[in-house]
Write a protein that holds these residues in place. Structure first.
Motif, PDB file in Angstrom:
ATOM      1  N   ALA A  35       0.699  -1.198  -0.070  1.00 42.64           N
ATOM      2  CA  ALA A  35      -0.065  -0.126   0.120  1.00 42.64           C
ATOM      3  C   ALA A  35       0.798   1.204   0.012  1.00 42.64           C
ATOM      4  CB  ALA A  35      -0.895   0.019   1.045  1.00 42.64           C
TER       5      ALA A  35
ATOM      6  N   GLU B 116      -5.142   6.342  -3.113  1.00 48.95           N
ATOM      7  CA  GLU B 116      -6.439   6.536  -2.483  1.00 48.95           C
ATOM      8  C   GLU B 116      -7.078   5.084  -2.342  1.00 48.95           C
ATOM      9  OE1 GLU B 116      -9.544   9.745  -3.512  1.00 48.95           O
ATOM     10  OE2 GLU B 116      -9.791   8.085  -4.883  1.00 48.95           O
ATOM     11  N   GLY B 117      -6.909   4.392  -3.326  1.00 49.25           N
ATOM     12  CA  GLY B 117      -7.493   2.896  -3.348  1.00 49.25           C
ATOM     13  C   GLY B 117      -6.827   2.147  -2.196  1.00 49.25           C
ATOM     14  N   SER B 118      -5.292   2.196  -2.215  1.00 50.08           N
ATOM     15  CA  SER B 118      -4.505   1.413  -1.379  1.00 50.08           C
ATOM     16  C   SER B 118      -4.899   1.782   0.253  1.00 50.08           C
ATOM     17  CB  SER B 118      -3.008   2.017  -1.515  1.00 50.08           C
ATOM     18  OG  SER B 118      -2.680   1.812  -2.592  1.00 50.08           O
ATOM     19  N   ARG B 119      -5.066   3.173   0.335  1.00 44.00           N
ATOM     20  CA  ARG B 119      -5.530   3.685   1.777  1.00 44.00           C
ATOM     21  C   ARG B 119      -6.693   3.107   2.202  1.00 44.00           C
ATOM     22  NH1 ARG B 119      -5.021   8.972   0.513  1.00 44.00           N
ATOM     23  NH2 ARG B 119      -7.204   9.188   0.835  1.00 44.00           N
ATOM     24  N   ARG B 120      -7.777   3.019   1.221  1.00 43.38           N
ATOM     25  CA  ARG B 120      -9.189   2.574   1.553  1.00 43.38           C
ATOM     26  C   ARG B 120      -9.144   0.909   1.803  1.00 43.38           C
ATOM     27  NH1 ARG B 120     -12.252   6.140  -2.931  1.00 43.38           N
ATOM     28  NH2 ARG B 120     -12.239   8.026  -1.585  1.00 43.38           N
ATOM     29  N   ALA B 121      -8.384   0.406   1.116  1.00 40.11           N
ATOM     30  CA  ALA B 121      -8.093  -1.101   1.195  1.00 40.11           C
ATOM     31  C   ALA B 121      -7.807  -1.323   2.568  1.00 40.11           C
ATOM     32  CB  ALA B 121      -7.247  -1.740   0.237  1.00 40.11           C
ATOM     33  N   MET B 122      -6.761  -0.450   3.103  1.00 37.67           N
ATOM     34  CA  MET B 122      -5.837  -0.877   4.251  1.00 37.67           C
ATOM     35  C   MET B 122      -6.952  -0.676   5.344  1.00 37.67           C
ATOM     36  SD  MET B 122      -3.234  -2.170   3.571  1.00 37.67           S
ATOM     37  CE  MET B 122      -2.311  -2.501   5.247  1.00 37.67           C
ATOM     38  N   VAL B 123      -7.696   0.297   5.160  1.00 37.85           N
ATOM     39  CA  VAL B 123      -8.970   0.808   6.347  1.00 37.85           C
ATOM     40  C   VAL B 123      -9.626  -0.469   6.387  1.00 37.85           C
ATOM     41  CG1 VAL B 123     -10.928   1.825   7.012  1.00 37.85           C
ATOM     42  CG2 VAL B 123      -8.768   3.152   5.956  1.00 37.85           C
ATOM     43  N   LYS B 124     -10.099  -1.093   5.223  1.00 43.91           N
ATOM     44  CA  LYS B 124     -10.873  -2.353   5.311  1.00 43.91           C
ATOM     45  C   LYS B 124     -10.096  -3.535   5.758  1.00 43.91           C
ATOM     46  CE  LYS B 124     -13.612  -0.725   1.273  1.00 43.91           C
ATOM     47  NZ  LYS B 124     -14.128  -1.007  -0.148  1.00 43.91           N
ATOM     48  N   LEU B 125      -9.041  -3.535   5.497  1.00 42.91           N
ATOM     49  CA  LEU B 125      -8.194  -4.703   6.207  1.00 42.91           C
ATOM     50  C   LEU B 125      -8.053  -4.499   7.627  1.00 42.91           C
ATOM     51  CD1 LEU B 125      -6.596  -6.793   4.608  1.00 42.91           C
ATOM     52  CD2 LEU B 125      -4.571  -5.552   5.046  1.00 42.91           C
TER      53      LEU B 125
END
Lengths: 327, 327
Positions: free
Chosen positions: B113, B123-132
């Motif tokens: 990320a 932005e996509g990486s950041r949101r994916a990490m929040v979900k993770l």
């Protein structure tokens, strides 16, 4: 490492709310502090989000958001002890899927890092990639990065950090001089295809940046390290600058300014000069500069000082002469 | 009495909750009149055009996060827009139960990320990490500290990526090497791949049905997005693109004479697949003759391109140009 936190848009806040609920559901009781630490956000963001969740819900049978249609929390525990306890749940059971773009960003990121020792288990990486694909709500966008072989130097650096010992290697600088150097590795950095290790250099008694592809014959030593990443403040820019640096004026095609990379500081003044722009770069000597300019033929021209122009011309001329000899 | 404005994230959150908990879906007028954030602004038996536009934007925003907001048309009322029903099917919304991530995997994803620092993939990486993080996995700190970065300097990257998401044709001006003027291309963008440190677009020409690969740095205009969509099956477009580039790379071999003990000898010798012959001749693969010539020119007198002839003359041309520009 200081991270810039961009202002959150409504969409980001929504993702956060949708992610926070399942996290809280899995915990009977958790403190605001622990939750903030886990998500890497300020505590106040957690409090704001919990307050919003606690009054949210579904319209319900009456379409008027009655008490049973809303989330609820143990308010006293929250207000008095900064503890979060969800006492009533609605609508959400689980973590949301990744979007196609989110999954593709992480997949391409993983591919880019394939030379890292952490990626030695190729099968595990393939499994992880397929989990990201399956966990996305649509097929991830086709963004891909060529995978590369494991890097042996990186593996050795990691091993020496794990063992807490110094590492040594032959290093040829841009002047062409080779020297055995001994360092405490601090951080591995990369920009696109170029990889660097930054470390405390025992020969120079200072922090230095080394290009991985200029390192040869690396070897672990038995000497313990004296500096760790925690106690050295690494400058943000990769290149070590000093007050003795020489100012060089260059002219560059506007569209090609990015090709100069870190040589051009972010606050550089760009003066239009015909269809090009003029700017100033700072270099410790001309050895790196002549290589950079010779690799961007017709794109960048050194304007001043004369000494720098001569260094570039001399370098290219010496190369050109070799071809003349063989014709 | 004026109603206090409901924050955007609260409206979006309430919409997701409402649509997640409906089995048969809600009509637009049910949503606008009952869901928090809309209902406050809803005018009974009046004009709600603004609110309807708000709902359209919200749908886009929510879908962009990977939330599968679907539209159902009741068969008995086909064609009547007012009776479309909206819902979020839980099974497509939730991350499948069997997808779990270990602490090690979470660490790897954290590194992946970091790779994107700007644009929509960041932005996509950041949101994916929040979900993770929603899954509550503890992330192990990597042994060695990393700061990897993939820079996307090509202005066309982001518009092309977006066109890929929307599956629409794009047109742009492309300057082929060796040609004086650019030509207009109209293609279906299928994949963006990085090979040997450069970004390429893999696309299909809708007229000839041929697949083509474009180097992003040779796209010399803005990307024009057309309204025409395409529906090619593109499951393995990225893999196809990379294997095509790999074939080109394999088939192009440069024979170089490198000066021993120089920067060129160390760095060119470390390239993937480089073979050093006993007589200081180095065989190196390359993809693009112009890029390879730029790289070789930067080494000045440290390397001579022996063959192929077109590479040799390209290097000579560059060195001569640099001398002339700095004379």
């Amino acid at each position: 490492m200081a991270k810039k936190i961009p202002p959150l848009r409504a969409q980001d806040k929504l993702v956060f709310l949708l992610a926070l609920v399942p996290y809280l559901m899995d915990r009977d009781r958790v403190s605001v502090a622990e939750t903030a630490l886990h998500f890497g956000v300020p505590e106040q963001n957690i409090r704001d989000a919990v307050r919003l969740i606690a009054v949210s819900g579904i319209p319900g049978d009456t379409a008027t958001y009655q008490a049973g249609d809303l989330f609820d929390i143990a308010w006293d525990d929250f207000e008095d002890n900064d503890q979060i306890v969800l006492t009533h749940l609605v609508a959400i059971d689980d973590t949301p899927r990744f979007s196609a773009r989110e999954a593709s960003a992480l997949i391409a990121g993983l591919q880019y890092l394939s030379s890292l020792p952490e990626h030695a288990d190729r099968e595990a990486i393939a499994t992880l990639t397929s989990k990201l694909s399956r966990g996305a709500s649509a097929q991830p966008t086709a963004v891909a990065v060529e995978s590369s072989a494991l890097d042996e130097t990186l593996a050795l650096i990691r091993e020496s950090v794990a063992a807490g010992t110094q590492i040594e290697f032959d290093y040829r600088n841009s002047r062409g001089e080779s020297e055995r150097r001994r360092i405490d590795p601090l951080r591995v950095e990369s920009v696109d295809a170029d990889w660097y290790v930054r470390g405390w250099c025992h020969s120079r008694e200072d922090v230095r940046t080394f290009r991985l592809d200029r390192i040869s014959k690396p070897a672990m030593t038995t000497e313990a390290i004296t500096h760790t990443a925690g106690d050295v403040n690494l400058p943000e820019t990769l290149f070590d600058t000093s007050a003795e640096d020489i100012e060089v004026t260059v002219e560059v095609a506007r569209s090609a300014i990015g090709l100069l990379g870190d040589y051009v500081p972010e606050d550089a003044v760009l003066v239009p000069a015909g269809d090009r722009v003029r700017t100033v770069v700072r270099v410790p000597h001309f050895h790196g500069l002549k290589r950079l300019i010779a690799g961007l033929p017709g794109v960048v021209t050194v304007v001043a000082p004369d000494e720098a122009r001569r260094a570039v011309a001399g370098w290219a001329q010496a190369g050109s002469d070799l071809y003349a000899e063989q014709r | 009495m004026p109603t206090p404005k409901v924050p955007n994230e609260e409206r979006l959150f309430s919409l997701v909750l409402a649509l997640l908990s409906t089995e048969n879906g809600l009509t637009k007028s049910e949503i606008l009149s009952t869901v928090q954030g809309y209902r406050q602004r809803f005018v009974h038996s009046g004009d709600n055009a603004n609110l309807e536009r708000q709902f359209e934007r919200d749908k886009d925003d929510i879908r962009e996060l990977g939330v599968p907001l679907e539209t159902i048309e009741p068969p008995e009322q086909a064609g009547n827009n007012q009776n479309l029903r909206y819902r979020i099917p839980r099974v497509d919304y939730e991350l499948p139960e069997d997808i779990k991530f270990s602490a090690e995997e979470s660490t790897l994803l954290g590194l992946a990320a970091m790779v994107w620092r700007e644009g929509s993939l960041s932005e996509g990486s950041r949101r994916a990490m929040v979900k993770l993080r929603s899954l509550g996995i503890e992330t192990a700190e990597p042994v060695l500290s990393y700061a990897p970065q993939l820079r996307v300097r090509d202005a066309s990257f982001e518009p092309l990526r977006e066109a890929m998401d929307r599956r629409v044709l794009v047109s742009f001006e492309y300057l082929k090497p060796g040609e004086q003027s650019s030509t207009t291309r109209l293609v279906a963008p299928l994949a963006l791949v990085q090979h040997q440190g450069r970004w390429h677009l893999y696309a299909k020409d809708p007229k000839t049905e041929q697949f083509k690969t474009f180097l992003l740095r040779r796209i010399v205009s803005d990307i024009q997005r057309s309204k025409k969509t395409f529906d090619y099956v593109t499951d393995d477009a990225a893999a196809q693109a990379l294997s095509g580039l790999e074939q080109v790379w394999q088939s192009n071999v440069a024979v170089l004479r490198v000066e021993p003990g120089t920067d060129a000898a160390t760095r060119l010798g470390k390239r993937r697949g480089a073979v050093l012959q006993p007589d200081c001749m180095l065989e190196v693969n390359f993809t693009d003759v112009n890029i390879m010539a730029d790289e070789l020119a930067s080494f000045g007198p440290e390397v001579v391109a022996v063959s192929p002839p077109h590479l040799r003359s390209a290097v000579i041309e560059r060195l001569t140009r640099t001398v002339a520009d700095h004379g």
